[in-house]
Design an enzyme around this catalytic site. Sequence first.
Site, PDB file in Angstrom:
ATOM      1  N   TRP A 133      11.457   4.536  10.092  1.00  0.00           N
ATOM      2  CA  TRP A 133      10.226   3.913  10.025  1.00  0.00           C
ATOM      3  C   TRP A 133      10.168   2.858  11.232  1.00  0.00           C
ATOM      4  CZ3 TRP A 133      10.113  -1.444   7.208  1.00  0.00           C
ATOM      5  CH2 TRP A 133       8.737  -1.865   6.777  1.00  0.00           C
ATOM      6  N   ASP A 214      17.833   1.202   2.182  1.00  0.00           N
ATOM      7  CA  ASP A 214      16.673   0.856   2.118  1.00  0.00           C
ATOM      8  C   ASP A 214      16.054   1.837   1.114  1.00  0.00           C
ATOM      9  OD1 ASP A 214      13.765   0.236   2.509  1.00  0.00           O
ATOM     10  OD2 ASP A 214      13.779   0.599   4.615  1.00  0.00           O
ATOM     11  N   LYS A 253       5.457   0.659  -3.149  1.00  0.00           N
ATOM     12  CA  LYS A 253       4.926   1.927  -3.634  1.00  0.00           C
ATOM     13  C   LYS A 253       4.987   2.504  -4.870  1.00  0.00           C
ATOM     14  CE  LYS A 253       5.533   2.052   0.973  1.00  0.00           C
ATOM     15  NZ  LYS A 253       4.586   2.106   2.146  1.00  0.00           N
TER      16      LYS A 253
HETATM   17  C1  LMR Z   1       4.541   2.988   6.154  1.00  0.00           C
HETATM   18  O1  LMR Z   1       5.441   3.482   6.732  1.00  0.00           O
HETATM   19  O2  LMR Z   1       3.355   3.482   6.323  1.00  0.00           O
HETATM   20  C2  LMR Z   1       4.544   1.871   5.100  1.00  0.00           C
HETATM   21  O3  LMR Z   1       5.862   1.613   4.838  1.00  0.00           O
HETATM   22  C3  LMR Z   1       3.533   0.780   5.376  1.00  0.00           C
HETATM   23  C4  LMR Z   1       4.267  -0.169   6.549  1.00  0.00           C
HETATM   24  O4  LMR Z   1       4.525  -1.232   6.211  1.00  0.00           O
HETATM   25  O5  LMR Z   1       4.466   0.119   7.568  1.00  0.00           O
END
Ligand code: LMR
Length: 415
Positions: A133, A214, A253
């Site tokens: 991420w 996570d 989510k």
């Molecule tokens: C994403 O990866 O799109 C989500 O987790 C939103 C974010 O906060 O980045």
Amino acid sequence: MADSFSNVIELPPDPLFGLKARFNLDKRADKVDLGIGAYRDNNGKPWILPAVKLAEEKLINDPNNNHEYLSISGFEPFLNNAAKVLLGSDSNQLSKVISQQSLSGTGALHLAGVFIKQFYKGNHTIYLSKPTWANHKQIFEYIGFKVENYPYWNNETKSLDLDGFLNSIKSAPNNSVFLLHACAHNPTGLDPTKNQWDLILKELEKKQHLIIFDSAYQGFASGDLEKDAYPIRKAINEEIISSPIIICQSFAKNVGMYGERVGAIHIIPSTKENNEAFNKAVKTQLNRIIRSEISNPPAYGSKIVATILQDSKLYDQWRKDLVTMSSRIIKMRKTLRSKLEELKTPGTWNHITDQTGMFSFTGLTPEMVARLEKSHGIYLVSSGRASVAGLNDNNVDKVAKAIDEVVKYYSKSKL
Ligand code: LMR
């Protein structure tokens, strides 16, 4: 001192929120947002879960509801029940877990980082999956961690690079920090199988690494809260872990409350550390960090989640809502894949249905993604990650044809 802040430089926009800003400015009526991971219904609209609507009604009509501060730890009924969702309602770890409410998953990760940085006697290098991420790296760098990657996604085979992953666990200095995605890996949508998890956890234990899970998508991968908690429960219940385990939990989510920032950090002490004094010490230190950063956590979202988790009817509704969301996403994966196969789009597309959760790591290159945005008004992250939740019966045909066009365009230009 006219130039006392002259070292402040402008930064590029955030990869995800910058994409959203570009999408909002786009005037094309048929534009498609496959960027930020937020669930959309089959009309492309944000969806308030029926369980949340019922809980909001119940809360508003509760004569005891008020707008007072929560305690520094957060809303106790939320914390206790959130731990049950993760660990299982009959887990013997429930009496040991130390829980602190946070500003959703990001806040929990930040809190984990600050706590580790201040107290952990091991190696302050954190290992993140490659890719991961977009926000993980900066959350931990900001706190002063050295950030390394472990191989995860094999681009050739579009599957897990298990050997690479295990080798980096083995070669990292003992007592390093490893961040694991509990399920619905972001951005690849690729999760280890149960057997692969068992191997990964065993190697982590051998090297006595500190694990942070996570957990931002529990229930979103399979539609089943228990199944999606497999690696967490395996790590904890078998007590194969010699360090505490840290779990960062988000309800953004799976309850569809993105803006309320509902989440928690849960720390499961290791068998060595499991005593009352340790638990109190950790709890008070987490409280100190929260008090100095945000004073006390926000109340509304945690009260809604607690209302759902404490009321068996609402809890059942929530479980149905999770199935509604995850099965619509699975259906969209199937539709997109079959349309691409019908169009004979170059390449293989089985990974779209093999992957799980909200995202598909499509394999589209940054140039293809740029062309999708410019020529077709379809927005996804430059890594090729698409939020499948943004697809619906009205736009999936357009998206498939556009992907077909860009893939063929770049295949031709290579010849
Ligand atoms: C994403 O990866 O799109 C989500 O987790 C939103 C974010 O906060 O980045």
